[in-house]
Enzyme design. Structure first.
Site, PDB file in Angstrom:
ATOM      1  N   SER A  53       3.415   2.958   4.970  1.00 40.64           N
ATOM      2  CA  SER A  53       2.910   3.507   4.000  1.00 40.64           C
ATOM      3  C   SER A  53       1.568   3.148   3.139  1.00 40.64           C
ATOM      4  CB  SER A  53       3.554   4.468   3.485  1.00 40.64           C
ATOM      5  OG  SER A  53       2.648   5.381   1.990  1.00 40.64           O
ATOM      6  N   SER A  81       8.585   7.028   4.133  1.00 37.73           N
ATOM      7  CA  SER A  81       8.005   7.953   2.668  1.00 37.73           C
ATOM      8  C   SER A  81       7.560   8.845   2.462  1.00 37.73           C
ATOM      9  CB  SER A  81       6.837   6.458   2.579  1.00 37.73           C
ATOM     10  OG  SER A  81       6.056   7.062   3.249  1.00 37.73           O
ATOM     11  N   HIS A  82       7.227   9.427   1.373  1.00 38.07           N
ATOM     12  CA  HIS A  82       6.824  11.022   1.256  1.00 38.07           C
ATOM     13  C   HIS A  82       6.499  10.400  -0.377  1.00 38.07           C
ATOM     14  CE1 HIS A  82       6.338  15.355   2.827  1.00 38.07           C
ATOM     15  NE2 HIS A  82       6.038  14.249   3.123  1.00 38.07           N
ATOM     16  N   HIS A 119      -1.028   7.339   9.345  1.00 35.82           N
ATOM     17  CA  HIS A 119       0.419   7.610   8.829  1.00 35.82           C
ATOM     18  C   HIS A 119       0.650   7.988  10.417  1.00 35.82           C
ATOM     19  CE1 HIS A 119       4.069   9.474   7.082  1.00 35.82           C
ATOM     20  NE2 HIS A 119       3.991  11.078   7.536  1.00 35.82           N
ATOM     21  N   TYR A 145      -0.262   4.649  12.976  1.00 38.84           N
ATOM     22  CA  TYR A 145       0.174   2.560  12.496  1.00 38.84           C
ATOM     23  C   TYR A 145      -0.972   1.767  13.127  1.00 38.84           C
ATOM     24  CZ  TYR A 145       4.752   4.611  11.756  1.00 38.84           C
ATOM     25  OH  TYR A 145       5.595   5.186  11.785  1.00 38.84           O
ATOM     26  N   ASN A 154       8.744   2.861   9.039  1.00 41.13           N
ATOM     27  CA  ASN A 154       7.755   3.763   8.378  1.00 41.13           C
ATOM     28  C   ASN A 154       6.927   2.635   7.766  1.00 41.13           C
ATOM     29  OD1 ASN A 154       7.215   5.755   5.989  1.00 41.13           O
ATOM     30  ND2 ASN A 154       5.864   6.171   7.800  1.00 41.13           N
TER      31      ASN A 154
END
Lengths: 723, 209
Positions: free
Chosen positions: A527, A87-88, A42, A45, A525
């Site tokens: 994920s 993202s979450h 996270h 990367y 981002n």
């Protein structure tokens, strides 16, 4: 034998063995906790970093590319727009309300960290089928969490998208995008500098919530004991976030910050290490100065807590009193927690003892980077229509398709979001892209999020292209010129070779498409690990894109307008049922999007819009031209009559999907000028606007969708599914 | 001069200022912690938002702010006070308007355009409004609850009652008519670019006060 601590924290044997070569000794427990988070997927990367270099990131408008809290582009008159999507997913799968809410909070602070005022939010969501009770729970609670946070902080949620598919049953996706406005010459960066400058921590107190969020939650597969991970989900406090926004923007306007950083994943560790590494300086932090929510917290806990609503500002000593007074007026805690040094080391003291003393770059620049293993999947097989029965009743099939959850009205969702606060929302949710006036300017932004995940599953290169082009067409349908993109790459476990290959191919396809339309990626981002032992998600590269309209009053909507307007199909895409919503699954072999054709179509849309030639425009996507016409007619409250070619099977003509196609309408007098402007872009007049139904003439028969009947079914699906 | 009160968590103060300036008026902010309204204040707007994060009850904490004593004195002297959304909740909590705002019948936040019927054209705010206006609502706790026979209901929703308020009430005034609260947002209906200009008349009335 018990599992060693480093493995419990998510580090591999090789990574653990590498730490002493960087710091010259074994790490302390606090240091180990920091390494485990900073070297997590996270934060570092590590499986995607090398692949992400492929994205085009430069352009004449780019003021800030990838690498800061968000990207930023010039929009003229001295103003810039900051943008980022993030993202979450994993927190939302464990606790959907707080997970989705804190996802909104986190992306807003990323924008705030540039000194930008957040002006719009969007959310891209994926859940399992609504027939699953668990998916209904995740969906309804995530929507409630997004609304709770976004409404309370006063940033309008103007758009987004949602899709439901069994492949997201175990790993839902909650991606949030934020757009912000900042003076082009006032963009703040995160790099620390200047020996003796002070680090001021502003906002919420630090507690035990969110410990290990980046490593335990976000960088591992989910499993059946996820309830045990609930303490790793952060708790939201949107009221404090709003005060933090007001306070930080006031201080930024006063030029009180030398640098600004958001505390997100890995908390203070990540925020401070990045500030030090970017500036090539050291930081000395006194953990005893950090306001705590509870007593007895260990140094490691303070260092990695992901308590929300905290910002870290770099302040010159002579500005400190002003900063503290402003924070006090906003009823926010603010404390000097450290100073800039010249050592290059991140040093932390706790109860008088040094508990961390390591080069900041060891945590950031020296983080591991891996090549992902790649095994190509076999080429997809085109659908054999002979094996798929054609619907007996096309009219009934059309009505049924329109009411499926993936195509039905999303009003139940966006009615729970304040999409108007700020009084700048020109095109509200429900169309192709939201249109938001840039405060104080004549210009407006079009904003969208899109992804063609079933296409990506079957042909990741083509699906990567399709995701970018769908976003760009949605922008262009409003008349706006696509300007910049942010991406959120949601994938399964990249250490599996089939996923690694898809990740690389999707990035290649997206890059090809972005280059074709000259749109740079300025932030993003990743994920990964969105899979369970039973299922992996589709490759889901969500593209967030913004476009610029020179005249806010000139935007084009998707609603049919006036009786007698001509209905036109634009573009060279050829409808196919492969991977279509009508088939309802990732089956078949969708066509590879044509780079030149898509770019020409987008260019034509924008140039004709600048001449004011469109009455409406709507991208043909899920459900094919039949659904596109229905949506435009329902939005306008007026129908149309069209004739479609009968060169292929009727269900293919009506419900087939492709890129590179748009339905637009114009006044009859505009047609000659449009034809002249179109160049190589095919344009076909298929009918005209009027009546209270959509009538399609196809092969001698007329298929009719009555608008009043269709509207009831279209609006009822989501409320009934969640009732 | 129109004073727009700003609490921690106020959200629509800038839109309110823009609406006042759009009809040629002057507007300034009044800070919640100040005991006095700005010099030259002729009318007050309590804007929408989530003052104090809706903690305790919407409007409850803001209604006990120092500035509210000054707002009360202003109202007692006959000055105009307009409360929009959270501002309406604050005025009810402060006892300047009758009734309370309860959670919507949907139990959810509701953001949408609505049609309002103007029932009372005799207040200083409503003399120039038409019979019906189109404005947005956006709230979670907007269902007015009170005694409709002893309250001056100025606006009602129609034909449907989207939040479940008593008598479909969307806005109520004090007996004298100089204090008005409403859940819908007239400050977001002052620009043709955003879809409606039906709220302009309310702000024109404030500016003339």
């Amino acid at each position: 034998m018990t599992t060693p601590l480093y493995r419990q924290l998510g580090l591999t044997d090789g990574e653990f063995a590498h730490i002493p070569t960087l710091i010259g000794r074994a790490p302390t427990d606090a240091e180990l906790a920091m390494f485990s988070l900073m070297w997590s997927e996270h934060c570092s990367y590590k499986h995607s970093r090398r692949l992400l270099r492929r994205f085009p990131t430069e352009g004449p408008h780019v003021l800030q590319g990838p690498g800061e809290n968000a990207g930023a582009v010039d929009v003229g008159d001295g103003w810039a727009i900051a943008l980022k999507i993030e993202s979450h997913n994993h927190p939302s799968a464990v606790e959907p309300f707080e997970g989705a809410a804190t996802g909104v909070g986190g992306i807003v602070r990323d924008i705030l960290a540039l000194g930008a005022r957040p002006i719009a939010l969007l959310d891209s969501l994926r859940f399992g089928s609504l027939e699953s009770a668990r998916s209904r729970h995740l969906f309804t609670r995530a929507v409630a969490g997004i609304g709770h946070y976004g409404n309370c902080i006063g940033v309008p949620t103007v758009g987004g998208e949602v899709a439901f598919d069994d492949r997201y049953e175990d790993s839902c996706l909650v991606n949030a995008m934020c757009i912000g406005l900042v003076r082009a010459d006032g963009i703040l960066r995160a790099a620390a500098f200047g020996e003796g400058n002070l680090l001021v921590l502003i906002g919420n107190r630090t507690g035990r919530d969110g410990i290990g969020g980046a490593s335990i939650l976000a960088s591992a597969e989910l499993s059946s004991d996820d309830a045990d991970k609930r303490p790793s989900v952060q708790v939201s406090d949107p009221f404090t976030e709003r005060k933090l926004m007001d306070c930080c923007l006031e201080l930024a306007a006063d030029s009180a910050f030398l640098a600004l950083q958001d505390l997100g994943a890995a908390g203070l560790t990540s925020a401070a290490c990045e500030m030090a590494a970017k500036g090539g300086v050291g930081l000395e932090i006194d953990l005893d100065q950090i306001p705590l929510r509870e007593g007895g917290m260990a140094a490691a806990e303070i260092l990695v807590s992901e308590s929300q609503e905290r910002m870290l500002g770099l302040v010159a000593p002579e500005t400190l009193d002003h900063v503290l007074a402003t924070c006090s007026r906003w009823e926010l805690d603010a404390s000097v927690i450290g100073t800039v040094t010249t050592t290059g080391n991140f040093t932390a003291r706790h109860h008088g003892a040094i508990v961390v003393d390591i080069p900041a770059s060891a945590l950031t620049d020296d983080a591991p980077a891996y090549d992902v293993p790649r095994t190509p999947a076999s080429a997809p097989t085109p659908l054999e229509l002979d094996h798929i029965p054609a619907p007996d009743d096309l009219q009934a099939a059309w009505a049924e398709l329109l009411a499926r959850p993936n195509l039905a009205s999303k009003r139940w969702i966006y009615q729970q979001y304040d999409h108007l606060v700020g009084a700048n929302t020109i095109r509200r949710p429900g169309g192709d892209a939201a249109v938001v006036r840039i405060p104080g300017m004549k210009r407006a932004l079009a904003i969208t999020t899109d992804c063609a995940e079933r296409h990506c599953e079957l042909d990741p290169r083509g699906g990567g292209r399709a995701s970018v082009f769908e976003a760009a067409r949605n922008i262009a349908c409003t008349g706006a010129l696509p300007l910049a993109a942010s991406d959120c790459l949601n994938f399964a476990n990249p250490e599996k070779a089939s996923t690694g290959w898809r990740l690389a191919e999707v990035i290649e396809g997206m890059s090809e498409a972005l280059e074709a339309i000259a749109v740079p990626v300025v932030s993003g981002n990743v994920s990964l690990y969105n899979e369970s032992p039973e299922r992996a998600i589709y490759p889901t590269p969500v593209v967030g894109m913004i476009g610029l309209l020179d005249d806010a009053g000139s935007s084009v909507g998707h609603a049919l307008a006036s009786e007698g307007d001509l209905v036109i199909v634009l573009g060279g895409g050829i409808a196919r049922l492969d991977a279509s919503e009508w088939i309802g699954a990732a089956h078949g072999a969708p066509a590879l999007p044509n780079l030149d054709g898509e770019a020409a179509l987008i260019g034509f849309m924008v140039s004709a819009a600048r001449e004011g030639l469109w009455c409406s425009a709507h991208d043909i996507s899920g459900g094919g031209i039949a659904i596109t016409l229905a949506e435009s007619a329902l939005a306008g409250g007026i129908g149309c009559m069209v004739t479609l070619p009968e060169d292929r099977r009727p269900d293919e003509v009506l419900f087939g999907e492709s890129g590179e196609r748009i339905v637009a309408t114009c006044r009859p007098t505009a047609l000659a000028r449009l034809t002249a402007l179109a160049g190589d872009v095919p344009i076909t007049v298929i009918g005209s606007v009027g009546g209270d139904s959509v009538d399609v003439h196809l092969g001698g028969a007329t298929i009719r969708l009555d608008l009043e009947i269709a509207r009831v079914a279209y609006e009822a699906t989501l409320p009934e599914a969640v009732a | 001069m129109v004073a727009v009160v700003r609490f921690p968590g106020s959200l629509d103060h800038e839109s309110a200022v823009r609406a006042v300036r759009g009809v040629g008026g002057e507007a300034t902010y009044a800070w919640h912690a100040d005991p006095q309204l700005p010099d030259g204040t002729r009318a007050v707007i309590i804007p929408g938002g989530f003052s104090y994060g809706d903690h305790l009850r919407p409007g409850a904490i803001a209604s006990r702010s120092p500035i509210m004593d000054a707002v009360r004195r202003h109202a007692d002297a006959g000055g105009l006070v307009l409360g929009i959304c959270n501002g309406f909740q604050v005025l009810c909590e402060a006892g300047l308007l009758p009734g309370v705002l309860r959670t919507n019948a949907t139990t959810s936040f509701v953001c949408r355009q609505v049609e309002l019927e103007v029932l009372d054209h005799d207040t200083p705010f409503t003399r120039e409004l038409g019979a019906a206006i189109s404005v947005p609502i956006k709230n979670h706790d907007g269902a007015w609850f009170g005694d409709p026979h002893h309250a001056r209901i100025v606006f009602s929703y129609g034909p449907e009652n989207p939040l479940g308020s008593v008598a479909s009430a969307a806005g109520v005034a004090s007996a004298r008519g100089n204090v008005l609260g409403l859940m819908p947002h007239p400050e977001e209906a002052v620009d043709p670019l955003l879809g409606s200009t039906d709220g302009l008349g309310l702000f024109a009335a404030l500016v003339r006060a």
